[in-house]
Motif scaffolding. Structure first.
Motif, PDB file in Angstrom:
ATOM      1  N   TYR A 111       1.582 103.138 -20.036  1.00  0.00           N
ATOM      2  CA  TYR A 111       0.187 103.361 -20.434  1.00  0.00           C
ATOM      3  C   TYR A 111      -0.664 102.096 -20.331  1.00  0.00           C
ATOM      4  O   TYR A 111      -1.811 102.079 -20.766  1.00  0.00           O
ATOM      5  N   PHE A 112      -0.102 101.075 -19.731  1.00  0.00           N
ATOM      6  CA  PHE A 112      -0.800  99.799 -19.599  1.00  0.00           C
ATOM      7  C   PHE A 112      -2.073  99.909 -18.771  1.00  0.00           C
ATOM      8  O   PHE A 112      -3.152  99.487 -19.199  1.00  0.00           O
ATOM      9  N   SER A 136       0.604  91.734 -27.355  1.00  0.00           N
ATOM     10  CA  SER A 136       0.404  91.651 -28.794  1.00  0.00           C
ATOM     11  C   SER A 136       1.283  90.540 -29.347  1.00  0.00           C
ATOM     12  O   SER A 136       2.457  90.426 -28.970  1.00  0.00           O
ATOM     13  N   HIS A 137       0.723  89.711 -30.229  1.00  0.00           N
ATOM     14  CA  HIS A 137       1.523  88.667 -30.865  1.00  0.00           C
ATOM     15  C   HIS A 137       2.588  89.261 -31.781  1.00  0.00           C
ATOM     16  O   HIS A 137       3.609  88.619 -32.043  1.00  0.00           O
ATOM     17  N   PHE A 138       2.340  90.485 -32.272  1.00  0.00           N
ATOM     18  CA  PHE A 138       3.276  91.138 -33.185  1.00  0.00           C
ATOM     19  C   PHE A 138       4.306  91.913 -32.368  1.00  0.00           C
ATOM     20  O   PHE A 138       3.952  92.881 -31.679  1.00  0.00           O
ATOM     21  N   SER A 148      -6.169  98.826 -31.414  1.00  0.00           N
ATOM     22  CA  SER A 148      -6.670  97.679 -30.644  1.00  0.00           C
ATOM     23  C   SER A 148      -7.730  96.972 -31.468  1.00  0.00           C
ATOM     24  O   SER A 148      -8.375  97.580 -32.328  1.00  0.00           O
ATOM     25  N   TYR A 149      -7.907  95.701 -31.207  1.00  0.00           N
ATOM     26  CA  TYR A 149      -8.827  94.889 -32.000  1.00  0.00           C
ATOM     27  C   TYR A 149      -9.170  93.626 -31.209  1.00  0.00           C
ATOM     28  O   TYR A 149      -8.468  93.247 -30.257  1.00  0.00           O
ATOM     29  N   PHE A 150     -10.224  92.959 -31.627  1.00  0.00           N
ATOM     30  CA  PHE A 150     -10.677  91.752 -30.941  1.00  0.00           C
ATOM     31  C   PHE A 150     -10.243  90.497 -31.692  1.00  0.00           C
ATOM     32  O   PHE A 150     -10.245  90.448 -32.919  1.00  0.00           O
ATOM     33  N   PHE A 230      -7.117  92.951 -27.843  1.00  0.00           N
ATOM     34  CA  PHE A 230      -5.656  93.008 -27.904  1.00  0.00           C
ATOM     35  C   PHE A 230      -5.203  94.413 -28.278  1.00  0.00           C
ATOM     36  O   PHE A 230      -5.851  95.105 -29.063  1.00  0.00           O
ATOM     37  N   SER A 231      -4.065  94.802 -27.749  1.00  0.00           N
ATOM     38  CA  SER A 231      -3.385  96.013 -28.192  1.00  0.00           C
ATOM     39  C   SER A 231      -2.527  95.666 -29.404  1.00  0.00           C
ATOM     40  O   SER A 231      -1.904  94.599 -29.443  1.00  0.00           O
ATOM     41  N   ASN A 232      -2.493  96.536 -30.404  1.00  0.00           N
ATOM     42  CA  ASN A 232      -1.672  96.275 -31.581  1.00  0.00           C
ATOM     43  C   ASN A 232      -0.193  96.246 -31.210  1.00  0.00           C
ATOM     44  O   ASN A 232       0.529  95.308 -31.545  1.00  0.00           O
TER      45      ASN A 232
END
Length: 319
Positions: A111-112, A136-138, A148-150, A230-232
């Motif tokens: 799904y990228f 994602s860093h996580f 997703s978030y900025f 970023f994707s979570n």
């Protein structure tokens, strides 16, 4: 897919045939791959020792099928990663207006491409968005955060951008010296001390001991007060931490995550860095650094000969 605009993929390869194969096969499993053009830039061998594997990569690249169109550039001289990325991205984005950029050690979720193309379409006119990443860093996501978030953080482990945003790229990193003289700027650029960005920029611009396009892209984004989506959960994973990659070592938890096999449904309406994602990233990075330091202390306490050798190395550098 949610839209009908398919940005071209720009892929940079060198001398890792198995990594390259895994990267390409993962991309081909993506929805929309058959409607996507791919531009592959093959760097030339740096020396005779690299030639055999460089030739193997080129043989494999020549056999690739499944994309809408495949454009291959085989360099006649060794560019190195930084020059290769800067010149290749500039060439393609100036022609196609938007790009999805990959290196030869990145594995993607099915799904990228859907995520990257949807975000490119959605945030094209929000000029404070510098890039999109599937990283994602996580390692396994963060349950406190949305899909997703900025963040005011740049990631080179899969990224996408637009022609007008890439036009801002400053290879000279104008004003970078402020990170040496201004504590506030340095602290902000290092994301409250989480990253060694200022050190890397000095190593690039003054010490000339690294050759990184990414730290200059980060500085460009920082000076224009822009951000990255970023994707979570990870839609991209780096498999280059086996000693084969440029600027990569074998430390960290980069290999401990897993790719998400679900489509991202939520995209923020407004491009802004919210307090919660920022706090969660800073907390996570600081915890990882603390754990790493404690681990090293424990290691040296249980390996006194290693500790003595490390001390002698430090003393030698101080002479």
């Amino acid at each position: 897919m949610q839209n009908h605009t398919f940005a071209p993929i720009v892929l940079f390869v060198y001398n890792r045939p198995e990594h390259t194969r895994k990267t390409v096969e993962a991309l081909l499993r993506n929805c929309g791959a058959e409607q996507t053009e791919i531009y592959i830039f093959c760097d030339a061998a740096k020396n005779d020792n690299a030639r055999e594997k460089v030739d193997a990569v080129r043989d494999y690249v020549g056999s690739i099928k499944g994309f809408k169109a495949i454009h291959i550039t085989e360099r006649e001289e060794n560019y190195g990663l930084a020059k290769s990325v800067i010149s290749g991205v500039t060439q393609v984005v100036n022609e196609k207006d938007r790009v999805i950029v990959m290196e030869d050690d990145l594995i993607t979720s099915p799904y990228f491409l859907e995520y990257m193309n949807t975000a490119l379409e959605k945030y094209e006119n929000q000029k404070n968005v510098f890039s999109i990443t599937g990283y994602s860093h996580f390692p396994n996501g963060n349950e406190k955060l949305p899909e997703s978030y900025f963040l005011k953080v740049f990631s080179s482990w899969s990224w996408a951008t637009w022609k007008d945003r890439w036009a801002l790229f400053d290879a000279d990193a104008s004003g970078w010296e402020k990170t040496k003289s201004d504590d506030k700027i340095r602290y902000a650029f290092d994301y409250e001390g989480c990253f060694d960005n200022s050190l890397m920029l000095k190593q690039q611009m003054e010490d000339h001991i690294i050759n990184s396009w990414a730290i200059r892209a980060y500085w460009t984004m920082f000076t224009h007060d822009e951000m990255t989506l970023f994707s979570n959960k990870r839609l991209c994973e780096n498999i280059g931490f086996d000693g084969t990659g440029v600027h990569c070592n074998t430390e960290g938890d980069y290999l401990s995550g897993k790719l998400d096999n679900q489509a991202v449904a939520y995209f923020p309406e407004k491009a802004e860095e919210l307090e919660l994602p920022r706090k969660e990233l800073i907390r996570y990075i600081r915890e990882k650094k603390k754990a790493y330091k404690l681990g090293r202390i424990k290691f040296y306490l249980t390996h006194p000969q290693k500790a003595a050798s490390k001390i002698m190395q430090k003393l030698g550098k101080g002479k």
